[in-house]
Scaffold this motif. Sequence first.
Motif, short mmCIF file in Angstrom:
data_model
loop_
_atom_site.label_atom_id
_atom_site.label_comp_id
_atom_site.label_asym_id
_atom_site.label_seq_id
_atom_site.Cartn_x
_atom_site.Cartn_y
_atom_site.Cartn_z
N ASN A 40 46.00 53.53 29.76
CA ASN A 40 44.87 53.62 28.76
C ASN A 40 45.47 51.95 27.49
O ASN A 40 44.73 51.65 26.62
CB ASN A 40 46.37 54.43 27.56
N CYS A 41 46.39 51.15 28.04
CA CYS A 41 46.49 49.98 27.15
C CYS A 41 45.32 49.47 28.39
O CYS A 41 45.08 47.45 27.88
CB CYS A 41 47.88 49.36 27.88
N LEU A 42 44.72 49.99 29.53
CA LEU A 42 43.76 48.29 29.51
C LEU A 42 42.01 48.42 29.03
O LEU A 42 42.41 49.97 28.42
CB LEU A 42 43.42 49.13 31.33
N LEU A 43 41.47 47.44 28.94
CA LEU A 43 40.26 47.71 27.86
C LEU A 43 38.98 48.34 29.38
O LEU A 43 39.32 48.41 30.41
CB LEU A 43 40.14 46.44 28.10
N PRO A 44 38.20 49.24 28.14
CA PRO A 44 37.42 50.32 29.07
C PRO A 44 36.45 49.37 30.00
O PRO A 44 35.91 50.11 31.07
CB PRO A 44 36.06 50.67 28.32
N GLY A 45 36.56 48.19 30.22
CA GLY A 45 35.19 46.93 31.89
C GLY A 45 36.65 48.08 32.98
O GLY A 45 35.98 47.61 34.14
N ASN A 46 38.43 48.13 32.17
CA ASN A 46 38.43 48.17 33.93
C ASN A 46 39.68 49.58 34.03
O ASN A 46 39.52 49.97 35.66
CB ASN A 46 40.10 47.91 33.55
N GLN A 47 39.33 50.43 32.59
CA GLN A 47 40.03 51.66 33.48
C GLN A 47 38.82 52.59 34.26
O GLN A 47 39.22 53.40 35.30
CB GLN A 47 39.56 52.84 31.57
N PRO A 48 37.80 52.27 33.74
CA PRO A 48 37.35 53.88 34.82
C PRO A 48 37.29 53.19 36.89
O PRO A 48 37.19 54.43 37.08
CB PRO A 48 35.49 53.82 34.97
N TRP A 49 37.95 52.22 36.52
CA TRP A 49 37.98 52.10 38.43
C TRP A 49 40.01 52.06 39.07
O TRP A 49 40.50 52.36 39.50
CB TRP A 49 37.46 50.83 38.88
N ALA A 50 40.19 51.46 37.64
CA ALA A 50 42.08 51.27 37.79
C ALA A 50 42.54 52.72 37.51
O ALA A 50 43.95 53.18 38.20
CB ALA A 50 42.33 50.23 36.76
N LYS A 51 41.85 53.54 37.40
CA LYS A 51 41.72 55.06 37.23
C LYS A 51 42.52 55.78 38.81
O LYS A 51 43.40 56.33 38.65
CB LYS A 51 41.72 56.00 36.75
N ASN A 52 42.42 54.92 40.09
CA ASN A 52 42.28 55.22 41.04
C ASN A 52 43.81 54.55 41.83
O ASN A 52 43.81 54.88 42.97
CB ASN A 52 41.00 55.01 42.23
N ALA A 53 43.56 53.80 41.25
CA ALA A 53 45.07 52.81 42.35
C ALA A 53 46.78 54.25 42.53
O ALA A 53 46.33 54.41 41.79
CB ALA A 53 45.65 51.75 41.22
N ALA A 54 46.96 53.22 43.25
CA ALA A 54 48.01 54.16 43.38
C ALA A 54 49.33 54.13 42.95
O ALA A 54 50.12 54.19 42.59
CB ALA A 54 48.33 53.50 44.83
N VAL A 55 49.89 52.57 42.40
CA VAL A 55 50.31 52.22 41.75
C VAL A 55 49.67 50.82 40.49
O VAL A 55 49.41 50.34 40.73
CB VAL A 55 51.17 51.67 41.55
#
Length: 195
Positions: free
Chosen positions: A72-87
Amino acid sequence: MSHKPAQTHFPVADFIKHRWSPRAFTSQPIEDDALRTLFEAAAWAPSAMNEQPWQFIYAHREQTEAFQKVWNCLLPGNQPWAKNAAVLVIVLARKSFSSNGADNRHYLHDVGMATANLLLQAGTMGIHGHVMGGFDLAKTQQEFGLPTDLEPATFLALGYVGTAEQLEEPFRSRELAGRSRKPLDEFVFENQLSA
Ligand SMILES: Cc1cc2nc3c(=O)[nH]c(=O)nc-3n(C[C@H](O)[C@H](O)[C@H](O)COP(=O)(O)O)c2cc1C
């Protein structure tokens, strides 16, 4: 799995050549022991006065609520792909020396060194990381109740590399794009700075 090895003009070690910043990650989790090894590698970075000004807050994707709180603290430019991170990791930097409270001019430098150690160690274990400066600073400070002396430096997405096809545009194209660097003569000078 995608790979984007550096095309270097001079030979560099494989663990440098093969580090890159993916946005596609598989669903494979990172085991706790492996994660500990990454933080241990970070800890062995050099730092001014051996201050070790880094701290890390992490959440596994399976820790749904905790992961969401970081995400939730990430900016919209990172949220769509960062949701796939393992950690997801919040990398924190202490601004003052613990011994005397004086400003540590090197805090971000040293936390960057620790992060580099972490990423390079990760690469040797088949894990990749993606540094993100795109996060909401005020939100991060508030959500995690951070003291003013502890500055969020970056966020990290960690995981095993997936495939570009799993990403939406524009991230898919970015995943497939080549990597490049400035030539050495633009930033390395013998004896004196030259134009
Ligand atoms: C301090 C810092 C902040 C960055 N912020 C972002 C970011 O918010 N989003 C992103 O997608 N990539 C971010 N990156 C990744 C860079 O874009 C990436 O490292 C650079 O393009 C070189 O690519 P490579 O790591 O694959 O060699 C950041 C990297 C660093 C070191």
